[in-house]
Scaffold this motif. Structure first.
Motif, mmCIF file in Angstrom:
data_model
loop_
_atom_site.group_PDB
_atom_site.id
_atom_site.type_symbol
_atom_site.label_atom_id
_atom_site.label_comp_id
_atom_site.label_asym_id
_atom_site.label_seq_id
_atom_site.Cartn_x
_atom_site.Cartn_y
_atom_site.Cartn_z
ATOM 1 N N GLU A 173 31.641 37.279 103.857
ATOM 2 C CA GLU A 173 30.370 36.559 103.862
ATOM 3 C C GLU A 173 29.378 37.178 102.880
ATOM 4 O O GLU A 173 28.623 36.457 102.207
ATOM 5 N N LEU A 191 30.482 36.040 99.471
ATOM 6 C CA LEU A 191 30.181 34.627 99.260
ATOM 7 C C LEU A 191 28.712 34.418 98.923
ATOM 8 O O LEU A 191 28.375 33.567 98.082
ATOM 9 N N CYS A 223 27.782 32.650 95.489
ATOM 10 C CA CYS A 223 27.029 31.391 95.484
ATOM 11 C C CYS A 223 25.716 31.538 94.732
ATOM 12 O O CYS A 223 25.252 30.588 94.089
ATOM 13 N N PRO A 282 27.647 29.324 101.508
ATOM 14 C CA PRO A 282 28.442 30.455 102.002
ATOM 15 C C PRO A 282 29.011 30.248 103.400
ATOM 16 O O PRO A 282 30.182 30.547 103.645
#
Length: 489
Positions: A257, A260, A264, A302
């Motif tokens: 996470e 991500l 992103c 995400p």
């Protein structure tokens, strides 16, 4: 500040890239086709030590060295390898360009002091390339032509103001001139660059062309030559080195996470969205576990992307622990900025999410959608395409003839009487015609050989039966007989 340029030459780049992907022992060479014969394009060090050289005919090389292993050259892999090296060399200069098919050129003006000097910079470069298993030769000079020539001969560093003295002993072929021009100069006794420097430029230009004079002045630094570095495309990849190995799914997902969010943010900065993600988990035992997922639409959310990784991550064998994570968007698409806030999810987004979940379970090539096709033939009014790689296509606004909701391969009817048939049997059932509309004549496409339409023109009728079914029948004049091909609601 005097301009300084760094040239890097990889004399065996193509063969080393090939051997890195598929190792082989012993003498090795890549070949290419020229005319009616194969020639050696790039050799490893062992093949060169046995007397082989570039451009040599493969038949001659086999006669000298029968145990020579060869492969056809792979230009796309070589181009991709040079691009990766160009990106790696960003640590030494802000502007880097490719120099031919096996070299790089970098403008290091005002950069060398960050490494302790030009000698230290070059030593660091050579040491890193040697650890990577790449043969390389580098040179630093005050001109691009000088650095290029020196890198392809002895390598080294030319102090500022000594270009003519240090490059004079090199052969005239180092000027990046055509071989025919170098041969013409040699016939006149002009073998080295020092032989050309004192000569008047005008006679040289009239005899050998302006290109020779231009290359000579560029090498000596009297004529500027830009690096011409292209802007490198953005690389959408992030990584995380862990202080302690991890193995729990919750820990891996927490790291994912975090990656991500960084990925992103990078995608949003370039107005791009990911269509395919590659997640690498590097274990302590040097093994790498790779997880790839596809996305039905370009995304950079995400939380939504992390949910797709949970099931594959649960199945990962962490071994003695995972000490590094890497995430890369290997396929991207332009994605404009979107309005944020409490917006309702559209039907298109819900459909895209459904395609995304099904595609990652079944394979995106197995999730299909139907798109309309402009054709009069019933079997060709649509086509099936992967839903993830296509967009819905609306029907044409021009008037279209009525077509049944369900179309299937033609099925013959039995005991037909009349034209159109007043009574007939189909699928072990008897039908009586209540109303009939037609005929609609459809002719096959003469430019396509369709076995189903080899019987020729068809006359279609819409039949409403007393039993309630509404059928689509056709009659073939060239091969008399009635068949059913669809049903209406």
């Amino acid at each position: 500040m005097a301009r300084r340029l760094l040239a890097i030459w990889f004399p065996r780049l193509a063969s080393e890239i090939s051997l890195r992907t598929r190792p082989l022992a012993g003498p090795f060479a890549l070949t290419h086709r020229a005319g009616n014969a194969d020639h050696l394009r790039c050799l490893n060090a062992e093949a060169e030590a046995r007397g082989l050289y570039r451009g040599m005919a493969l038949a001659d090389a086999r006669a000298i060295l029968p145990e020579l292993a060869t492969r056809p050259s792979d230009s796309p892999s070589e181009i991709a390898g040079l691009k990766l090296l160009r990106r790696w060399a960003d640590r030494y200069a802000p502007q880097i360009a490719t120099d031919g098919e096996d070299g790089l050129i970098a403008d290091i003006t005002g950069v060398a002091h960050l490494f302790g000097g030009e000698e230290e910079l070059r030593d660091d470069l050579q040491a890193r390339l040697a650890r990577a298993g790449l043969s390389a030769r580098s040179a630093i000079a005050g001109s691009r032509g000088g650095a290029h020539a020196l890198a392809r001969h002895d390598g080294g560093i030319v102090p500022d103001g000594l270009l003519a003295e240090r490059l004079g002993p090199l052969p005239v072929s180092a000027l990046r001139i055509p071989p025919a021009t170098a041969e013409g100069l040699a016939r006149m006794g002009l073998v080295r660059i020092s032989d050309l420097i004192p000569l008047p430029r005008a006679p040289l230009a009239r005899r050998f062309g302006r290109d020779l004079v231009q290359r000579l002045d560029q090498m000596l630094g009297t004529l500027p030559e830009p690096v011409g570095a292209e802007s490198a495309p953005p690389h959408f990849g992030v990584r995380m080195i862990l202080a302690e190995p991890i193995g729990l799914t919750a820990d891996v997902m927490a790291g994912l996470e975090h990656l991500l969010e960084r990925l992103c943010a990078k995608l949003a900065a370039h107005h791009m969205g990911a269509r395919r993600l590659c997640f690498e988990l590097h274990r302590v035992d040097k093994e790498t576990v790779t997880i790839e997922i596809g996305l039905a639409r370009a995304m950079r959310e995400p939380k939504a992307m992390a949910a797709l990784f949970r099931s594959p991550v649960d199945e990962v064998d962490s071994g003695f622990g995972i000490d590094a994570l890497r995430l890369e968007a290997i396929v991207t698409e332009p994605l404009a900025p979107q309005q944020i806030g409490n917006m309702r999810i559209t039907q298109a987004d819900e459909l895209a999410d459904l395609i995304l979940r099904l595609g990652n379970r079944l394979g995106f090539e197995h999730v299909l959608r139907f798109l309309p096709v402009e054709s009069q033939l019933p079997e060709r009014t649509f086509r099936q395409v992967p839903a993830a790689y296509s967009a819905p296509s609306p029907l044409s606004q021009r008037p279209r003839p009525r077509r049944p909701v369900l179309i299937f391969p033609p099925e013959p009817i039995l005991s037909a009487s009349g034209h159109p048939p007043a009574r007939f049997r189909w699928r072990r059932m008897r039908f009586t015609t209540l109303r009939a509309a037609g005929p609609e004549r459809i002719t096959p496409d003469w430019w396509q050989d369709d076995p189903a339409w080899r019987s020729g023109t068809r006359d279609y009728w819409r039949i409403e039966t007393c039993e309630g079914l509404r059928l689509w029948l056709f009659h073939t004049p060239m091969a008399p007989g009635w068949q059913i091909q669809g049903t209406f609601l």
